[in-house]
Design a protein around this motif. Structure first.
Motif, short mmCIF file in Angstrom:
data_model
loop_
_atom_site.label_atom_id
_atom_site.label_comp_id
_atom_site.label_asym_id
_atom_site.label_seq_id
_atom_site.Cartn_x
_atom_site.Cartn_y
_atom_site.Cartn_z
N HIS A 143 4.08 8.54 10.51
CA HIS A 143 3.31 7.43 9.93
C HIS A 143 4.24 6.42 9.26
N LYS A 146 6.00 4.28 11.87
CA LYS A 146 5.09 3.28 12.42
C LYS A 146 4.90 2.13 11.43
N PHE A 147 4.77 2.47 10.14
CA PHE A 147 4.61 1.43 9.11
C PHE A 147 5.83 0.52 9.10
N PRO A 235 -5.77 -0.08 3.29
CA PRO A 235 -5.70 0.78 4.48
C PRO A 235 -5.54 0.01 5.79
N ASP A 236 -5.63 -1.32 5.74
CA ASP A 236 -5.41 -2.11 6.96
C ASP A 236 -3.98 -1.97 7.47
N TYR A 237 -3.09 -1.56 6.57
CA TYR A 237 -1.67 -1.39 6.93
C TYR A 237 -1.44 0.07 7.31
N GLU A 238 -1.31 0.30 8.61
CA GLU A 238 -1.20 1.67 9.09
C GLU A 238 0.07 2.34 8.55
N GLY A 239 -0.10 3.55 8.00
CA GLY A 239 1.02 4.31 7.48
C GLY A 239 1.43 3.96 6.06
N TYR A 241 0.10 4.60 3.13
CA TYR A 241 0.00 5.60 2.06
C TYR A 241 1.21 6.54 2.03
N SER A 273 -6.41 14.50 2.75
CA SER A 273 -5.13 13.81 2.62
C SER A 273 -4.17 14.57 1.71
#
Length: 461
Positions: A143, A146-147, A235-239, A241, A273
């Protein structure tokens, strides 16, 4: 103990205790005390320890004492019990760490203990979060890659007071994304904590992109533990968190052993999570009700003695005579209590309801003393020390003087306390100048000491 409301002006005093606290539970932190204002937190210091109490659903709860340098936790705990006995309120502890449960069990013979899974904290090794090494963290690493690939211009920043306007803009974009009432409340309180960004008590940071904040964390170091009070991201931004969790740990967890990411508030998504981050331990928080011998009683019993003397519940029919006893200033002088301290103008049923409330809390047992069925006085078992001892008090109406009724009632109550309630010690006291009470106490108990005001007696089983 005298309790003072927790405010932003005195929170540094509490933070001084929490900075060396080893309990690892998030509730032992300045952030929790400031954030959850609906708990009406108050604090006191006693025997070198910090004692915090909260109020939930009309009931008081005490945190387990936090020692300062040379603090005596056992003595502070005993002081909490004395306070509850003196206020006629139940003695309840909350958020007790597992390490303290056995000492409480060893100290008090009758307790009720429980935990609630939704409020257990998630504890991680700081080094695991900083590195995310090994197969178990493969998902987090994927994750984060990818971010980084999708948002190469995102940068992690440490935040200070100058960033508060940007954090408020972040909250506006974040909106309300929670699935439980508890989580919604937490979000509202998290907004209010923005004003503490830049405070020396907390550390804060998150990712930004194009100058705008896209994740925000606020934490506090307590002992060897970094406690994450707020951990939010768009959460629109993948990875985002796992990337935020790791970068925040790199920035602020280098000098600690553990990271506490608090509870999940019963949110299914949060639970999934937080478990995926492989906690070292899920920390239970124990709620302990330290009970008196009265908790075994369903109602005030009837205790029969000799010579027509009996102890029974005080009934509504007794209200006129009971009021006469309670309002008698001469009797109250020897009783050692002035009702005007609590209620200057009592209603007709005030005293009757008050003694019922004390029994409902199982903090006192008030008996009507009856001679041939007629109300002639009162005997009370109270001031329980939660370890098997209690105090006895007796007062009778003027017309019953000189008949040894008080002495008989005292003896009946003492035997009931020892052989039925199974107390290991009963205590009594009287003013030095109260000769009649001195004779009564000395006839059934042993003298245990004196001070400038009182003579003290006790009977040990």
């Amino acid at each position: 103990m005298r309790f003072t409301p927790v405010t932003s002006e005195n929170i540094s005093l509490l933070a001084g205790y929490y900075a060396r606290c080893t309990y690892r539970i998030s509730d032992y932190s300045a952030g929790i005390k400031l954030m959850w204002k609906n708990a009406s937190y108050e604090y006191a210091e006693t025997h070198g320890c910090l004692v915090v109490r909260s109020r939930w659903n009309g009931q008081y709860y005490f945190d387990f004492p936090v020692p300062g340098e040379g603090g005596d936790v056992a003595a502070a705990l005993e002081e909490c019990g004395k306070f509850c006995a003196g206020q006629f309120i139940p003695f309840r502890l909350c958020d007790v760490p597992a390490s303290a449960v056995c000492p409480v069990l060893g100290r008090y013979p009758d307790i009720d203990i429980r935990t609630e899974r939704n409020f257990d904290d998630y504890l991680y090794l700081a080094d695991d979060i900083v590195r995310f090494e090994g197969k178990k963290y493969a998902g987090q690493r994927n994750h984060i890659r990818k971010f980084r690939a999708l948002y190469p211009d995102a940068a992690f920043e440490k935040f200070g007071a100058a960033d508060i306007p940007r954090i408020r803009a972040f909250w506006k974009k974040f909106g309300d994304r929670n699935d439980t009432h508890g989580a919604k409340t937490e979000l509202r309180f998290a907004h209010a904590m923005t004003e503490y960004v830049g405070s020396p008590l907390f550390v804060s940071g998150g990712f930004t992109r194009g100058g705008e904040i896209i994740s925000f964390c606020l934490s506090e170091i307590c002992g060897e533990t970094l406690i994450d009070h707020i951990e939010k991201a768009l959460p629109d931004y993948e990875g985002i968190y796992p990337a935020t969790v790791q970068e925040f740990a790199k920035a602020f967890a280098q000098g600690v052993k553990y990271i506490n990411r608090e509870d999940d508030a019963g949110s299914r998504g949060l639970r999934i999570s937080k478990l995926q981050y492989q906690p070292l331990e899920i920390l239970p928080k124990h709620t302990i009700h330290i009970r008196t011998a009265l908790n075994r009683l369903k109602k005030v019993p009837v205790v029969k003695g000799e010579n027509g003397i009996s102890l029974t519940p005080i009934s509504e029919k007794d209200i006129p005579d009971y009021n006469r006893l309670c309002l008698d200033d001469e009797r109250n002088r020897w009783w050692g209590y002035d009702y005007r301290q609590d209620c200057p103008s009592p209603s007709r049923d005030y005293f009757y309801k008050d003694q019922k409330k004390d029994f409902m809390n199982r903090m006192a047992l008030n008996f009507a003393i009856r001679k041939e069925g007629k109300f002639v006085g009162e005997v009370i078992l109270y001031n329980f020390d939660f370890r098997g001892a209690a105090e006895i008090g007796v007062r009778i109406l003027p017309e019953a003087d000189g008949q040894k009724i008080g002495r008989s009632a005292f003896g009946i109550a003492a035997n009931y306390a020892i052989y039925t309630l199974e107390l290991t010690e009963i205590r009594g006291k009287c003013f030095k100048e109260n000769v009649a009470s001195e004779k009564m106490l000395s006839s059934v108990m042993q003298k245990a000491g004196e001070d400038e005001t009182y003579l003290y007696y006790r009977k040990i089983v």
